[in-house]
Every structure is written in structure tokens, then in C-alpha cells.
Write a protein that holds these residues in place. Structure first.
Motif, PDB file in Angstrom:
ATOM      1  N   THR A 334      18.142  62.267  74.170  1.00  0.00           N
ATOM      2  CA  THR A 334      17.373  61.013  74.164  1.00  0.00           C
ATOM      3  C   THR A 334      16.258  61.065  73.130  1.00  0.00           C
ATOM      4  O   THR A 334      16.065  60.119  72.352  1.00  0.00           O
ATOM      5  CB  THR A 334      16.779  60.745  75.561  1.00  0.00           C
ATOM      6  N   ARG A 335      15.537  62.175  73.102  1.00  0.00           N
ATOM      7  CA  ARG A 335      14.454  62.301  72.137  1.00  0.00           C
ATOM      8  C   ARG A 335      14.981  62.437  70.713  1.00  0.00           C
ATOM      9  O   ARG A 335      14.383  61.931  69.767  1.00  0.00           O
ATOM     10  CB  ARG A 335      13.553  63.476  72.503  1.00  0.00           C
ATOM     11  N   GLU A 336      16.086  63.123  70.539  1.00  0.00           N
ATOM     12  CA  GLU A 336      16.660  63.243  69.205  1.00  0.00           C
ATOM     13  C   GLU A 336      17.048  61.871  68.662  1.00  0.00           C
ATOM     14  O   GLU A 336      16.796  61.551  67.486  1.00  0.00           O
ATOM     15  CB  GLU A 336      17.873  64.170  69.224  1.00  0.00           C
ATOM     16  N   ALA A 337      17.652  61.042  69.508  1.00  0.00           N
ATOM     17  CA  ALA A 337      18.003  59.687  69.091  1.00  0.00           C
ATOM     18  C   ALA A 337      16.749  58.865  68.817  1.00  0.00           C
ATOM     19  O   ALA A 337      16.690  58.076  67.856  1.00  0.00           O
ATOM     20  CB  ALA A 337      18.858  59.007  70.160  1.00  0.00           C
ATOM     21  N   ALA A 338      15.709  59.053  69.645  1.00  0.00           N
ATOM     22  CA  ALA A 338      14.453  58.326  69.432  1.00  0.00           C
ATOM     23  C   ALA A 338      13.797  58.738  68.117  1.00  0.00           C
ATOM     24  O   ALA A 338      13.187  57.904  67.427  1.00  0.00           O
ATOM     25  CB  ALA A 338      13.511  58.573  70.603  1.00  0.00           C
ATOM     26  N   ALA A 339      13.912  60.021  67.755  1.00  0.00           N
ATOM     27  CA  ALA A 339      13.366  60.478  66.474  1.00  0.00           C
ATOM     28  C   ALA A 339      14.086  59.805  65.316  1.00  0.00           C
ATOM     29  O   ALA A 339      13.456  59.389  64.335  1.00  0.00           O
ATOM     30  CB  ALA A 339      13.480  61.994  66.376  1.00  0.00           C
ATOM     31  N   ARG A 340      15.405  59.686  65.417  1.00  0.00           N
ATOM     32  CA  ARG A 340      16.157  58.973  64.379  1.00  0.00           C
ATOM     33  C   ARG A 340      15.742  57.502  64.334  1.00  0.00           C
ATOM     34  O   ARG A 340      15.633  56.897  63.257  1.00  0.00           O
ATOM     35  CB  ARG A 340      17.659  59.110  64.623  1.00  0.00           C
ATOM     36  N   GLN A 341      15.492  56.933  65.497  1.00  0.00           N
ATOM     37  CA  GLN A 341      15.064  55.533  65.553  1.00  0.00           C
ATOM     38  C   GLN A 341      13.711  55.354  64.865  1.00  0.00           C
ATOM     39  O   GLN A 341      13.496  54.369  64.141  1.00  0.00           O
ATOM     40  CB  GLN A 341      14.988  55.067  67.006  1.00  0.00           C
ATOM     41  N   LEU A 342      12.801  56.315  65.075  1.00  0.00           N
ATOM     42  CA  LEU A 342      11.503  56.226  64.421  1.00  0.00           C
ATOM     43  C   LEU A 342      11.642  56.300  62.902  1.00  0.00           C
ATOM     44  O   LEU A 342      10.981  55.562  62.167  1.00  0.00           O
ATOM     45  CB  LEU A 342      10.576  57.335  64.927  1.00  0.00           C
ATOM     46  N   LEU A 343      12.514  57.172  62.415  1.00  0.00           N
ATOM     47  CA  LEU A 343      12.752  57.237  60.971  1.00  0.00           C
ATOM     48  C   LEU A 343      13.331  55.919  60.458  1.00  0.00           C
ATOM     49  O   LEU A 343      12.974  55.447  59.361  1.00  0.00           O
ATOM     50  CB  LEU A 343      13.699  58.393  60.640  1.00  0.00           C
ATOM     51  N   SER A 344      14.235  55.337  61.228  1.00  0.00           N
ATOM     52  CA  SER A 344      14.816  54.044  60.828  1.00  0.00           C
ATOM     53  C   SER A 344      13.740  52.969  60.726  1.00  0.00           C
ATOM     54  O   SER A 344      13.764  52.129  59.814  1.00  0.00           O
ATOM     55  CB  SER A 344      15.889  53.605  61.821  1.00  0.00           C
ATOM     56  N   TYR A 345      12.803  52.993  61.673  1.00  0.00           N
ATOM     57  CA  TYR A 345      11.704  52.026  61.619  1.00  0.00           C
ATOM     58  C   TYR A 345      10.769  52.324  60.452  1.00  0.00           C
ATOM     59  O   TYR A 345      10.347  51.417  59.724  1.00  0.00           O
ATOM     60  CB  TYR A 345      10.934  52.043  62.941  1.00  0.00           C
ATOM     61  N   TRP A 346      10.436  53.587  60.275  1.00  0.00           N
ATOM     62  CA  TRP A 346       9.497  53.992  59.213  1.00  0.00           C
ATOM     63  C   TRP A 346      10.009  53.520  57.854  1.00  0.00           C
ATOM     64  O   TRP A 346       9.258  52.975  57.039  1.00  0.00           O
ATOM     65  CB  TRP A 346       9.370  55.520  59.219  1.00  0.00           C
ATOM     66  N   LEU A 347      11.310  53.729  57.609  1.00  0.00           N
ATOM     67  CA  LEU A 347      11.909  53.367  56.330  1.00  0.00           C
ATOM     68  C   LEU A 347      12.643  52.031  56.408  1.00  0.00           C
ATOM     69  O   LEU A 347      13.398  51.674  55.494  1.00  0.00           O
ATOM     70  CB  LEU A 347      12.854  54.475  55.877  1.00  0.00           C
ATOM     71  N   GLY A 348      12.378  51.304  57.489  1.00  0.00           N
ATOM     72  CA  GLY A 348      12.978  49.986  57.669  1.00  0.00           C
ATOM     73  C   GLY A 348      11.905  48.922  57.810  1.00  0.00           C
ATOM     74  O   GLY A 348      11.133  48.665  56.878  1.00  0.00           O
ATOM     75  N   ASP A 349      11.795  48.334  59.003  1.00  0.00           N
ATOM     76  CA  ASP A 349      10.851  47.232  59.204  1.00  0.00           C
ATOM     77  C   ASP A 349       9.400  47.663  59.051  1.00  0.00           C
ATOM     78  O   ASP A 349       8.535  46.830  58.759  1.00  0.00           O
ATOM     79  CB  ASP A 349      11.054  46.621  60.595  1.00  0.00           C
ATOM     80  N   TYR A 351       8.247  49.834  56.790  1.00  0.00           N
ATOM     81  CA  TYR A 351       7.941  50.450  55.508  1.00  0.00           C
ATOM     82  C   TYR A 351       6.940  49.647  54.675  1.00  0.00           C
ATOM     83  O   TYR A 351       6.051  50.225  54.030  1.00  0.00           O
ATOM     84  CB  TYR A 351       9.222  50.684  54.701  1.00  0.00           C
ATOM     85  N   ALA A 352       7.040  48.329  54.692  1.00  0.00           N
ATOM     86  CA  ALA A 352       6.110  47.517  53.903  1.00  0.00           C
ATOM     87  C   ALA A 352       4.672  47.729  54.372  1.00  0.00           C
ATOM     88  O   ALA A 352       3.752  47.868  53.547  1.00  0.00           O
ATOM     89  CB  ALA A 352       6.491  46.038  53.989  1.00  0.00           C
ATOM     90  N   ASP A 353       4.473  47.758  55.689  1.00  0.00           N
ATOM     91  CA  ASP A 353       3.129  48.009  56.210  1.00  0.00           C
ATOM     92  C   ASP A 353       2.664  49.424  55.862  1.00  0.00           C
ATOM     93  O   ASP A 353       1.479  49.661  55.604  1.00  0.00           O
ATOM     94  CB  ASP A 353       3.102  47.829  57.732  1.00  0.00           C
ATOM     95  N   PHE A 354       3.609  50.368  55.855  1.00  0.00           N
ATOM     96  CA  PHE A 354       3.266  51.748  55.540  1.00  0.00           C
ATOM     97  C   PHE A 354       2.742  51.896  54.114  1.00  0.00           C
ATOM     98  O   PHE A 354       1.680  52.487  53.894  1.00  0.00           O
ATOM     99  CB  PHE A 354       4.493  52.642  55.757  1.00  0.00           C
ATOM    100  N   VAL A 355       3.465  51.347  53.135  1.00  0.00           N
ATOM    101  CA  VAL A 355       3.013  51.502  51.745  1.00  0.00           C
ATOM    102  C   VAL A 355       1.720  50.726  51.502  1.00  0.00           C
ATOM    103  O   VAL A 355       0.879  51.137  50.688  1.00  0.00           O
ATOM    104  CB  VAL A 355       4.104  51.098  50.727  1.00  0.00           C
ATOM    105  N   GLU A 356       1.541  49.631  52.223  1.00  0.00           N
ATOM    106  CA  GLU A 356       0.294  48.873  52.108  1.00  0.00           C
ATOM    107  C   GLU A 356      -0.863  49.690  52.669  1.00  0.00           C
ATOM    108  O   GLU A 356      -1.935  49.789  52.051  1.00  0.00           O
ATOM    109  CB  GLU A 356       0.417  47.549  52.860  1.00  0.00           C
ATOM    110  N   ALA A 357      -0.658  50.293  53.835  1.00  0.00           N
ATOM    111  CA  ALA A 357      -1.721  51.078  54.462  1.00  0.00           C
ATOM    112  C   ALA A 357      -2.069  52.304  53.624  1.00  0.00           C
ATOM    113  O   ALA A 357      -3.236  52.704  53.544  1.00  0.00           O
ATOM    114  CB  ALA A 357      -1.292  51.510  55.864  1.00  0.00           C
ATOM    115  N   GLN A 358      -1.061  52.901  52.992  1.00  0.00           N
ATOM    116  CA  GLN A 358      -1.288  54.105  52.182  1.00  0.00           C
ATOM    117  C   GLN A 358      -1.688  53.781  50.746  1.00  0.00           C
ATOM    118  O   GLN A 358      -2.083  54.675  49.998  1.00  0.00           O
ATOM    119  CB  GLN A 358      -0.019  54.963  52.162  1.00  0.00           C
ATOM    120  N   SER A 359      -1.583  52.509  50.364  1.00  0.00           N
ATOM    121  CA  SER A 359      -1.836  52.087  48.979  1.00  0.00           C
ATOM    122  C   SER A 359      -1.068  52.997  48.017  1.00  0.00           C
ATOM    123  O   SER A 359      -1.629  53.594  47.094  1.00  0.00           O
ATOM    124  CB  SER A 359      -3.337  52.127  48.650  1.00  0.00           C
ATOM    125  N   THR A 360       0.243  53.053  48.260  1.00  0.00           N
ATOM    126  CA  THR A 360       1.076  53.959  47.487  1.00  0.00           C
ATOM    127  C   THR A 360       2.287  53.237  46.929  1.00  0.00           C
ATOM    128  O   THR A 360       2.581  52.104  47.307  1.00  0.00           O
ATOM    129  CB  THR A 360       1.518  55.156  48.368  1.00  0.00           C
TER     130      THR A 360
END
Length: 438
Positions: A334-349, A351-360
Motif C-alpha cells: 500500500t505504501r509502495e503504491a502511495a509513493a508512486r502516486q506521490l511521484l505521479s502527482y509531483w511530476l504531474g498536477d 509540478y507547475a506549483d512546484f517549479v513556481e515555489a522553487q523559482s526553478t
């Protein structure tokens, strides 16, 4: 562009010594069957994930964690692992202590150090791979044809950061287009009373090695590290020894700051920003220091970047732990699948907020780089398109070249002794992992 890291075993010095008693530390379970990738918004109420981070990367996930927790109901804990981060993580993992995700240098050497096939989830067939811009998909994160690391930010590039005002005052209107041109500019600046280069040799002289490695860019393109890896060429042979000799000669020529032996990384950014020195050969983490000292407008006005190599402007790339994440096999499906889900979110929906927050700089073609990212950082990212791998990226083991160069700066090793010590350690570590030719 040939950017994949070698599939052969590769270890840092610390990891290789720790694993020397093991047979084939990167082998074992082989690649996992293709994993399923949950929807980004799948309900994770009651699930807690842990991310390990270094002291310089522990705030990087903030925007992603907030968005993911709100979207899924999961709880995500970011745990800071004390420096030295890599050694601390390896020690914990060796005792069976694993997080769900961790920041990690995505080179073959560091993936092997974590015994990737046994400890890490395969990220092959991840839904976000097609979103990477250009060649970034396969620039790093792969070991033995299996993808274990997810790149989240631009890999670091070794190159020259310079003060535009200092160049302008000296009448320098174009940046150097080769190593010889770089030295011509440096000698002109010195003749006019300006310190050409700022470097540091006191304490932890990790940036010393950039001076050798940028001189090796052309040779690296021509297979230098393949030859070193097979034992055909050595650090004591003309190419690498010559780069070490040249660095020592530039120091002797007085092209560096007077306090070279005692200066620290913390001194470098303020010196360049103030124009106390004209240039610094550095990587992306240095620009992070500059961003803590000045806003984008001032940085764009004062600081520029250009890659450098013997015959041109080829950059040398060296991904670090803040650039990527790995997902661990914890034994909890369950946690392994959740970790993959977090990566999907990080590099999915997310990601735009992430690069904005990091100014990168964005790594994805469909996610624009936010306004306000300094031009020098954009230029460093752009140089990746024709860059070549560093020693850390392409050598099968990574000896402590920087420490030996630090000894040279302090006067306790000659350039010849630097090459000899580095080669001896390289051969010892290569032999420890069973590399052919050693």
C-alpha cells in the motif's frame, strides 16, 4: 545526445569501501515487474509516507506535500537526515531502516550504493516520463537499463559564473569561447588589478575538482572515462595529470583570491556579487547561494553564466541529491503504491506549483518555467543540451580527487602526488567491485 550513465557497477569511495566485502552489490533481485501507477487523486486517507531529505533539500517538497495531502488525505512526513547525507542514508538502509521516498543523487554510482535492484522500486513505465523536455528523460536515473530515480530539477552543470559589471569595466563584451580565451580574460583582469577567480581550499574544498573536470570535457566526449574505467588510461597519464598541472599553474600565477587556502563556500557568493572577484567555476548549488543574497533583478543585472571546455563552450553535468527522488521497496504494498502516486502527482498536477515555489527551470515541455527565474540559471539549464558527463557521472568508481586537490592547495601534495593518490584509490575501489582490468 549520449547521456545515459554506464550500466557497469559504479560506486563512490565511501560506498565502495563499505561494500567491498560483498559480491556484486548492485545485483540480486533484478528488475521488478512493471508496477501499477495509481491515479494522482486516489484516496489515501490513513496512509502516512516518509521522505528523507538533506539539510539543503528538506524544504524542497513543501508545496508538493501540501497539495498532495489536501488532494488525497495522505500524511507526508519530511525527515531531515544529518550530513554527511549520503553516508548517513546508506548506513540506515544497511540496517533495514528505509523511508518511502528519499532525495538521492541519480548517478549509477549512487544508485548502486543503495543496492538499487534490492532496495528501490523500478520507475519504468511511469506516466510522467513522456512529459520531460528533450533529452532530459534519459540523462540520468538509470542503472542496468532500469530506471530508479525521478528527476525533479535541472541537473547541476559545471561552468563559469561571472560578474557582468567587472567584465564591462574591463571592456570585455563577449564571454570566452574556449579555455584559452578564458585564461586570456583572466590575465587581462589580473593586469588591471582585479582578482580573476574565486575558489576555496579550506575545510571542504569540493569545488576544486570542477577546475580539473571542465578541462576534461573534450576528452570525456572522446571516451576518456571509458578508458579510465577499463584501466587503459590513468589519472597519472597526460590528459588528467595535465589538467591537474594546469590548475596548479593558475594558482601559482596568482589568478585566484589571496585567501584561497582559508576561504569557504560561504565566502564565494558575496565575493562574486560584490565584484571582489570576476569569476567562479561552480555548479547550480552556488547559484542557490546567490539567490539567498540578492533578488532576481539584481542577479540578472550582475551575474552571468557560460559553460567552458578546452575548445568551446561544452558544459559538464553532475546531478546531485537535490535533483531527484528514489522510491524504496518497504515490503508494504500500500505504501509502495502511495509513493508512486506521490511521484505521479509531483511530476504531474503538482509540478507547475512546484517549479513556481522553487523559482526553478521546468523540466517539462508543457509546464512553463515561471517568470522570475534568473537568466544565469536558465543559461545553465540550456547548456545541458550538449553537455558531457562528469567523473561522478561516468567513472565506475569515484575517488576523492577533490580532497587530494585540497591537499595540493595547502601545499601537502604536489600535482604529481595528487594524480598518483587518486589513481591508487581508483584502482583499489575498482578492484573491490570486481571491475575488469584491476
Amino acid at each position: 545526445m549520449k547521456k545515459r550513465f554506464p550500466a557497469a557497477l559504479a560506486l563512490t569511495a565511501t560506498a565502495a569501501l563499505a561494500l567491498a566485502g560483498c559480491s556484486d552489490p548492485g545485483a540480486g533481485g533484478g528488475s521488478s515487474e512493471p508496477a501499477t501507477w495509481p491515479d494522482q487523486n486516489a484516496d489515501l486517507s490513513g496512509t502516512t509516507l516518509t521522505i528523507w531529505a538533506a539539510q539543503n533539500s528538506n524544504t524542497v517538497p513543501d508545496s508538493v506535500v501540501a497539495g498532495f495531502e489536501e488532494l488525497t488525505g495522505a500524511k507526508v512526513d519530511v525527515v531531515t537526515i544529518p550530513d554527511p547525507y549520503e553516508q548517513s542514508v546508506q548506513t540506515k538502509v544497511a540496517t533495514g531502516d528505509k523511508p518511502d521516498l528519499a532525495f538521492w543523487q541519480p548517478t549509477a554510482s549512487q544508485l548502486t550504493a543503495l543496492n538499487a535492484s534490492e532496495n528501490l522500486q523500478s520507475l519504468d513505465d511511469a506516466p510522467w516520463l513522456g512529459a520531460y523536455d528533450g533529452d532530459l528523460r534519459d540523462i540520468t536515473g538509470i542503472l542496468d537499463d532500469t530506471r530508479y530515480a525521478a528527476l525533479i530539477t535541472t541537473p547541476a552543470v559545471e561552468g563559469v559564473y561571472y560578474n557582468k559589471d567587472v567584465f564591462a569595466a574591463a571592456g570585455i563584451t563577449e564571454t570566452p569561447a574556449s579555455w584559452d580565451e578564458l585564461l586570456t580574460v583572466a590575465r587581462q583582469l589580473k593586469s588591471e588589478g582585479t582578482t580573476p577567480f574565486f575558489d576555496f581550499g579550506g575545510g571542504t574544498p569540493w569545488a576544486t575538482q570542477w577546475w580539473v573536470q571542465v578541462q576534461l570535457a573534450d576528452a570525456a566526449q572522446d571516451g576518456l572515462w571509458d578508458r579510465v574505467n577499463s584501466g587503459e588510461e590513468k589519472f597519472t597519464d597526460e590528459t588528467i595529470q595535465g589538467a591537474i598541472d594546469t590548475y596548479d599553474g593558475l594558482i601559482g600565477e596568482g589568478l585566484f583570491n589571496d585567501n584561497l587556502k582559508t576561504a569557504t563556500f560561504e565566502d564565494q557568493g558575496p565575493a562574486l556579487l560584490a565584484g571582489d572577484a570576476a569569476m567562479a567555476v561552480q555548479v547550480n548549488s552556488f547559484f542557490g547561494q546567490l539567490q539567498s543574497l540578492a533578488d532576481t533583478a539584481e542577479l540578472d543585472e550582475k551575474i552571468g553564466f557560460f559553460p567552458i571546455s578546452p575548445t568551446g563552450n561544452v558544459g559538464t553535468f553532475i546531478p546531485d541529491q537535490s535533483n531527484a527522488l528514489v522510491a524504496f521497496k518497504t515490503g508494504d504494498a500500500t505504501r509502495e503504491a502511495a509513493a508512486r502516486q506521490l511521484l505521479s502527482y509531483w511530476l504531474g498536477d503538482g509540478y507547475a506549483d512546484f517549479v513556481e515555489a522553487q523559482s526553478t527551470v521546468s523540466l517539462q515541455s508543457d509546464v512553463p518555467t515561471p517568470d522570475g527565474v534568473p537568466q544565469a540559471l536558465l543559461d545553465a539549464s540550456a547548456s545541458l543540451s550538449d553537455s558531457v558527463g562528469s567523473m561522478q557521472a561516468l567513472a565506475i568508481v569515484n575517488p576523492d580527487l577533490y580532497l587530494n586537490l585540497g591537499d595540493m592547495i595547502q601545499g601537502t601534495k604536489t600535482p604529481t602526488e595528487v594524480a598518483e593518490a587518486t589513481q591508487a584509490q581508483f584502482a583499489e575501489l575498482a578492484k573491490a567491485i570486481g571491475a575488469a582490468g584491476f
